[in-house]
Design a protein around this motif. Structure first.
Motif, PDB file in Angstrom:
ATOM      1  N   PRO A 273       4.413   6.773 -15.035  1.00  0.00           N
ATOM      2  CA  PRO A 273       3.468   5.700 -14.705  1.00  0.00           C
ATOM      3  C   PRO A 273       4.019   4.335 -15.152  1.00  0.00           C
ATOM      4  O   PRO A 273       4.508   4.194 -16.281  1.00  0.00           O
ATOM      5  CB  PRO A 273       2.215   6.068 -15.490  1.00  0.00           C
ATOM      6  N   ILE A 274       3.940   3.357 -14.279  1.00  0.00           N
ATOM      7  CA  ILE A 274       4.457   2.019 -14.559  1.00  0.00           C
ATOM      8  C   ILE A 274       3.285   1.039 -14.565  1.00  0.00           C
ATOM      9  O   ILE A 274       2.592   0.894 -13.549  1.00  0.00           O
ATOM     10  CB  ILE A 274       5.503   1.589 -13.504  1.00  0.00           C
ATOM     11  N   SER A 275       3.069   0.397 -15.685  1.00  0.00           N
ATOM     12  CA  SER A 275       1.979  -0.575 -15.766  1.00  0.00           C
ATOM     13  C   SER A 275       2.352  -1.835 -14.976  1.00  0.00           C
ATOM     14  O   SER A 275       3.539  -2.097 -14.736  1.00  0.00           O
ATOM     15  CB  SER A 275       1.703  -0.929 -17.222  1.00  0.00           C
ATOM     16  N   PRO A 276       1.368  -2.630 -14.555  1.00  0.00           N
ATOM     17  CA  PRO A 276       1.661  -3.826 -13.745  1.00  0.00           C
ATOM     18  C   PRO A 276       2.699  -4.746 -14.373  1.00  0.00           C
ATOM     19  O   PRO A 276       3.549  -5.297 -13.669  1.00  0.00           O
ATOM     20  CB  PRO A 276       0.294  -4.502 -13.609  1.00  0.00           C
ATOM     21  N   GLU A 277       2.651  -4.893 -15.697  1.00  0.00           N
ATOM     22  CA  GLU A 277       3.595  -5.816 -16.332  1.00  0.00           C
ATOM     23  C   GLU A 277       5.003  -5.228 -16.442  1.00  0.00           C
ATOM     24  O   GLU A 277       5.966  -5.938 -16.738  1.00  0.00           O
ATOM     25  CB  GLU A 277       3.101  -6.213 -17.728  1.00  0.00           C
ATOM     26  N   GLN A 278       5.156  -3.922 -16.170  1.00  0.00           N
ATOM     27  CA  GLN A 278       6.469  -3.282 -16.233  1.00  0.00           C
ATOM     28  C   GLN A 278       7.122  -3.125 -14.861  1.00  0.00           C
ATOM     29  O   GLN A 278       8.273  -2.701 -14.771  1.00  0.00           O
ATOM     30  CB  GLN A 278       6.345  -1.895 -16.873  1.00  0.00           C
ATOM     31  N   VAL A 279       6.417  -3.482 -13.798  1.00  0.00           N
ATOM     32  CA  VAL A 279       6.924  -3.259 -12.442  1.00  0.00           C
ATOM     33  C   VAL A 279       8.204  -4.060 -12.209  1.00  0.00           C
ATOM     34  O   VAL A 279       8.293  -5.247 -12.520  1.00  0.00           O
ATOM     35  CB  VAL A 279       5.859  -3.649 -11.396  1.00  0.00           C
ATOM     36  N   GLN A 280       9.198  -3.380 -11.674  1.00  0.00           N
ATOM     37  CA  GLN A 280      10.465  -4.005 -11.310  1.00  0.00           C
ATOM     38  C   GLN A 280      10.678  -4.042  -9.795  1.00  0.00           C
ATOM     39  O   GLN A 280      11.309  -4.951  -9.275  1.00  0.00           O
ATOM     40  CB  GLN A 280      11.621  -3.226 -11.945  1.00  0.00           C
ATOM     41  N   ASP A 281      10.162  -3.058  -9.092  1.00  0.00           N
ATOM     42  CA  ASP A 281      10.460  -2.864  -7.677  1.00  0.00           C
ATOM     43  C   ASP A 281       9.824  -3.954  -6.813  1.00  0.00           C
ATOM     44  O   ASP A 281       8.599  -4.134  -6.833  1.00  0.00           O
ATOM     45  CB  ASP A 281       9.951  -1.487  -7.236  1.00  0.00           C
ATOM     46  N   PRO A 282      10.620  -4.672  -6.002  1.00  0.00           N
ATOM     47  CA  PRO A 282      10.049  -5.715  -5.145  1.00  0.00           C
ATOM     48  C   PRO A 282       9.087  -5.177  -4.093  1.00  0.00           C
ATOM     49  O   PRO A 282       8.195  -5.898  -3.648  1.00  0.00           O
ATOM     50  CB  PRO A 282      11.277  -6.359  -4.490  1.00  0.00           C
ATOM     51  N   ALA A 283       9.248  -3.914  -3.705  1.00  0.00           N
ATOM     52  CA  ALA A 283       8.323  -3.336  -2.729  1.00  0.00           C
ATOM     53  C   ALA A 283       6.911  -3.297  -3.273  1.00  0.00           C
ATOM     54  O   ALA A 283       5.930  -3.468  -2.537  1.00  0.00           O
ATOM     55  CB  ALA A 283       8.778  -1.935  -2.324  1.00  0.00           C
ATOM     56  N   GLU A 284       6.777  -3.053  -4.583  1.00  0.00           N
ATOM     57  CA  GLU A 284       5.462  -3.039  -5.211  1.00  0.00           C
ATOM     58  C   GLU A 284       4.989  -4.458  -5.531  1.00  0.00           C
ATOM     59  O   GLU A 284       3.809  -4.776  -5.387  1.00  0.00           O
ATOM     60  CB  GLU A 284       5.514  -2.212  -6.491  1.00  0.00           C
ATOM     61  N   LYS A 285       5.902  -5.321  -5.919  1.00  0.00           N
ATOM     62  CA  LYS A 285       5.518  -6.695  -6.240  1.00  0.00           C
ATOM     63  C   LYS A 285       5.005  -7.441  -5.012  1.00  0.00           C
ATOM     64  O   LYS A 285       4.109  -8.276  -5.113  1.00  0.00           O
ATOM     65  CB  LYS A 285       6.713  -7.439  -6.847  1.00  0.00           C
ATOM     66  N   ASN A 286       5.581  -7.157  -3.844  1.00  0.00           N
ATOM     67  CA  ASN A 286       5.167  -7.856  -2.623  1.00  0.00           C
ATOM     68  C   ASN A 286       3.762  -7.481  -2.192  1.00  0.00           C
ATOM     69  O   ASN A 286       3.005  -8.340  -1.716  1.00  0.00           O
ATOM     70  CB  ASN A 286       6.149  -7.545  -1.483  1.00  0.00           C
ATOM     71  N   GLU A 287       3.429  -6.205  -2.319  1.00  0.00           N
ATOM     72  CA  GLU A 287       2.101  -5.729  -1.920  1.00  0.00           C
ATOM     73  C   GLU A 287       1.583  -4.757  -2.976  1.00  0.00           C
ATOM     74  O   GLU A 287       1.566  -3.548  -2.769  1.00  0.00           O
ATOM     75  CB  GLU A 287       2.151  -5.059  -0.537  1.00  0.00           C
ATOM     76  N   PRO A 288       1.171  -5.277  -4.124  1.00  0.00           N
ATOM     77  CA  PRO A 288       0.725  -4.389  -5.214  1.00  0.00           C
ATOM     78  C   PRO A 288      -0.475  -3.554  -4.818  1.00  0.00           C
ATOM     79  O   PRO A 288      -1.351  -4.006  -4.080  1.00  0.00           O
ATOM     80  CB  PRO A 288       0.374  -5.377  -6.342  1.00  0.00           C
ATOM     81  N   GLY A 289      -0.460  -2.310  -5.311  1.00  0.00           N
ATOM     82  CA  GLY A 289      -1.585  -1.423  -5.057  1.00  0.00           C
ATOM     83  C   GLY A 289      -1.472  -0.599  -3.795  1.00  0.00           C
ATOM     84  O   GLY A 289      -2.234   0.346  -3.594  1.00  0.00           O
ATOM     85  N   ILE A 290      -0.518  -0.928  -2.925  1.00  0.00           N
ATOM     86  CA  ILE A 290      -0.358  -0.167  -1.679  1.00  0.00           C
ATOM     87  C   ILE A 290       0.342   1.163  -1.947  1.00  0.00           C
ATOM     88  O   ILE A 290       0.203   2.122  -1.203  1.00  0.00           O
ATOM     89  CB  ILE A 290       0.426  -1.000  -0.642  1.00  0.00           C
ATOM     90  N   GLY A 291       1.091   1.210  -3.030  1.00  0.00           N
ATOM     91  CA  GLY A 291       1.765   2.464  -3.389  1.00  0.00           C
ATOM     92  C   GLY A 291       3.175   2.572  -2.891  1.00  0.00           C
ATOM     93  O   GLY A 291       3.719   3.665  -2.758  1.00  0.00           O
ATOM     94  N   GLN A 292       3.823   1.435  -2.595  1.00  0.00           N
ATOM     95  CA  GLN A 292       5.206   1.475  -2.127  1.00  0.00           C
ATOM     96  C   GLN A 292       6.208   1.451  -3.280  1.00  0.00           C
ATOM     97  O   GLN A 292       7.399   1.612  -3.064  1.00  0.00           O
ATOM     98  CB  GLN A 292       5.499   0.289  -1.200  1.00  0.00           C
ATOM     99  N   GLY A 293       5.720   1.209  -4.497  1.00  0.00           N
ATOM    100  CA  GLY A 293       6.618   1.065  -5.625  1.00  0.00           C
ATOM    101  C   GLY A 293       7.447   2.313  -5.894  1.00  0.00           C
ATOM    102  O   GLY A 293       6.943   3.431  -5.865  1.00  0.00           O
ATOM    103  N   ARG A 294       8.728   2.102  -6.176  1.00  0.00           N
ATOM    104  CA  ARG A 294       9.654   3.216  -6.387  1.00  0.00           C
ATOM    105  C   ARG A 294      10.135   3.314  -7.831  1.00  0.00           C
ATOM    106  O   ARG A 294      10.984   4.148  -8.144  1.00  0.00           O
ATOM    107  CB  ARG A 294      10.846   3.054  -5.433  1.00  0.00           C
ATOM    108  N   ASP A 295       9.590   2.472  -8.705  1.00  0.00           N
ATOM    109  CA  ASP A 295       9.968   2.542 -10.114  1.00  0.00           C
ATOM    110  C   ASP A 295       9.700   3.903 -10.750  1.00  0.00           C
ATOM    111  O   ASP A 295      10.518   4.372 -11.555  1.00  0.00           O
ATOM    112  CB  ASP A 295       9.229   1.466 -10.919  1.00  0.00           C
ATOM    113  N   PRO A 296       8.572   4.568 -10.455  1.00  0.00           N
ATOM    114  CA  PRO A 296       8.276   5.822 -11.165  1.00  0.00           C
ATOM    115  C   PRO A 296       9.353   6.886 -11.047  1.00  0.00           C
ATOM    116  O   PRO A 296       9.560   7.666 -11.984  1.00  0.00           O
ATOM    117  CB  PRO A 296       6.962   6.283 -10.508  1.00  0.00           C
ATOM    118  N   GLU A 297      10.064   6.927  -9.918  1.00  0.00           N
ATOM    119  CA  GLU A 297      11.107   7.947  -9.747  1.00  0.00           C
ATOM    120  C   GLU A 297      12.491   7.436 -10.126  1.00  0.00           C
ATOM    121  O   GLU A 297      13.490   8.140  -9.948  1.00  0.00           O
ATOM    122  CB  GLU A 297      11.134   8.470  -8.309  1.00  0.00           C
ATOM    123  N   ARG A 298      12.579   6.229 -10.680  1.00  0.00           N
ATOM    124  CA  ARG A 298      13.879   5.648 -11.014  1.00  0.00           C
ATOM    125  C   ARG A 298      14.067   5.461 -12.520  1.00  0.00           C
ATOM    126  O   ARG A 298      14.970   4.748 -12.946  1.00  0.00           O
ATOM    127  CB  ARG A 298      14.040   4.293 -10.312  1.00  0.00           C
TER     128      ARG A 298
END
Length: 519
Positions: A361-386
């Motif tokens: 689980p990646i908290s909002p302040e820990q997000v690195q992935d631009p896919a999640e930063k561009n549209e937060p909450g949509i679930g495109q973020g790939r940080d959890p598997e990286r």
């Protein structure tokens, strides 16, 4: 088996370099770190290592925005570190596959800096420029067109605005990119995984994409339209065929294509007379629901669609998709490993799968992935598997003595290589046994695959070659009674079964799998 090329026999291991091993305490993995952990790959039994991009980059998309295709980003080391890694890989009898990112560059690449400098620059047509945008959308959300105020035109970007797309209709672009491939092939790399291969050519009329009838507000904005005109254009196959021809100039190399398309379209990337990609990545198991019926259907559909003579391949995880242990749970991840490692063809493992790593689980302040930063909450973020590889029980799981670039999961004290190496029943030792079994029983690599059968959510399939092998998988969390053929248990998700004689009705424990040598 010696008649099969190495890549046909291979289990490929994907390394996400930022997260594998840090050697200089900056919290980010690097090339020297990969070199230091190669013995783990030898112990595991894999045949090749595929490394995600390591080229110089501003890291807007963590290396998929390339600023120099023939260099090494200082984050990862230098060219001497790469040369040493390549030598170490080959000295251990392994192969090295690089990521090739041909669809787009960084906006800091010298080619793009020239292209955007003026409308009449010789490299203007190396990228895709328009006076007016159409409705094509970025895969990371929003319009795929960015206005360059200095020249008054829009440039196209399939992903971030910092990743302008190259114009592969320009022969000069193709020639320059093919020179990049030759540069690395002459160094001795053993092949390439080609990023978003199916997106390299766009419609030359720039027609608007049709609306997606299945779109609803909960989906990402990149799903509002069907990507009919900006992906999978017919002309892309000419480029893939030429790329394959270049690869074939060098002996024993492989061309792998990343292609997220329905099966019928995926198969076209093998090319006319199988002169396209050697391996268009098969993501059917990665994307299907977790049930015996769904897996059997995915396997059967894929096999029925394979062109005659085409070599199959299978994938359960990568740097863009949730980890298999998070998708199905730790218990069923063991049987997923058995499924993958008993199918025919070339197989790909994602780092950490061999120890059952899960998404973190990646908290909002820990997000690195631009896919999640561009549209937060949509679930495109790939940080959890990286997140960083878990090596041992020391601070930061042995990945770094610094502050890791992404957090570790809470279970790294038990889900790590050192702990599992000492446990004969661990996920790691299961992977080692299954990979070794694959090498000692060539039928598992190249034998015929019979159509999978399903009964009571038990999946079974037979492999035929010099011997007859049957694989039986209880893909549920319940005990199930199932008939077993007269056989010897070659491998099981439970150690107490191995080497025993099987036959008749038997109780399969939850998530239990067996590999049987028929009598």
């Amino acid at each position: 088996m010696r008649d099969l090329g190495w890549w046909k026999r291979a289990v490929v291991y994907e390394v996400y370099p930022r997260s594998f091993q840090d050697s200089n305490d900056d919290g980010i993995g690097d090339l020297r770190g990969i070199s230091a952990r190669l013995d783990h790959l030898v112990e595991l039994g894999v045949d090749a290592v595929w490394i995600a991009p390591i080229y110089p980059s501003p890291m807007a998309d963590f290396g998929y925005d390339v600023a120099d295709y023939c260099g090494i980003d200082p984050i990862f080391g230098n060219m001497a570190d790469f040369d040493a890694l390549l030598d170490e890989v080959h000295a251990r009898g392994l192969r090295l596959i690089l990521d090739f990112v041909p669809n787009h560059t960084s906006d800091q690449h010298p080619w793009f800096l020239e292209s955007r400098s003026s409308r009449d620059n010789p490299k203007r047509d190396w990228y895709i420029w328009r006076d007016q945008p159409n409705n094509w959308t970025s895969n990371f959300g929003g319009s795929a067109w960015e206005l360059d105020e200095a020249t008054g035109q829009y440039y196209y970007h399939s992903f971030l605005k910092e990743q302008p797309d190259l114009n592969w209709r320009n022969p000069a672009v193709k020639a320059a990119m093919f020179d990049v491939l030759r540069f690395w092939l002459r160094k001795g790399v053993d092949g390439f995984r080609v990023d978003v291969m199916w997106m390299m050519i766009k419609d030359d009329q720039f027609r608007d994409n049709p609306p997606n009838p299945s779109y609803h507000p909960g989906l990402s904005s990149n799903q509002r339209f069907l990507p009919l005109y900006n992906t999978n254009r017919p002309e892309v196959h000419e480029i893939v065929a030429e790329m394959r021809g270049l690869i074939d100039e060098f002996p024993d190399r492989v061309l792998i294509g990343e292609i997220y398309l329905p099966i019928a379209q995926l198969m076209t990337y093998y090319g006319k007379d199988l002169k396209g990609a050697n391996l268009p990545f098969n993501f059917q198991l990665l994307q299907c629901a977790w049930s015996a019926e769904a897996a059997a259907q995915a396997i059967a559909d894929y096999y029925e669609a394979l062109p005659e003579g085409a070599w199959p391949n299978w994938v359960l995880g990568n740097h863009d998709q949730p980890r298999i242990a998070s998708r199905v749970g730790n218990q069923l991840a063991r049987i997923a490993a058995m499924l993958l490692l008993t199918l025919p063809g070339t197989l790909t493992l994602y780092y950490g799968e061999e120890i059952g790593m899960t998404d973190v689980p990646i908290s909002p302040e820990q997000v690195q992935d631009p896919a999640e930063k561009n549209e937060p909450g949509i679930g495109q973020g790939r940080d959890p598997e990286r997140t960083p590889m878990c090596w041992d029980g020391s601070a930061h799981a042995g990945f770094t003595t610094g502050a890791p670039w992404l957090p570790l999961g809470p279970d790294w004290g038990s889900i790590n290589v050192a702990v599992q190496r000492e446990n004969d029943a661990s996920m790691l030792t299961l992977h080692q046994r299954l990979i070794a079994l694959r090498k000692s029983h060539p039928t598992l690599i190249s034998g015929r695959l019979h159509k999978p059968q399903v009964e009571k959510n038990v999946l079974r399939f037979r492999r035929s070659g010099d011997e007859e092998i049957e694989v039986i998988l209880n893909m549920t969390r319940e005990e199930i009674s199932a008939p077993l053929p007269r056989s010897t248990v070659l491998a099981g998700t439970r150690l107490d079964r191995e080497g025993k004689i099987a036959g008749g009705d038997s109780t399969l424990h939850p998530g239990e799998g067996l590999v049987l040598l028929l009598s």
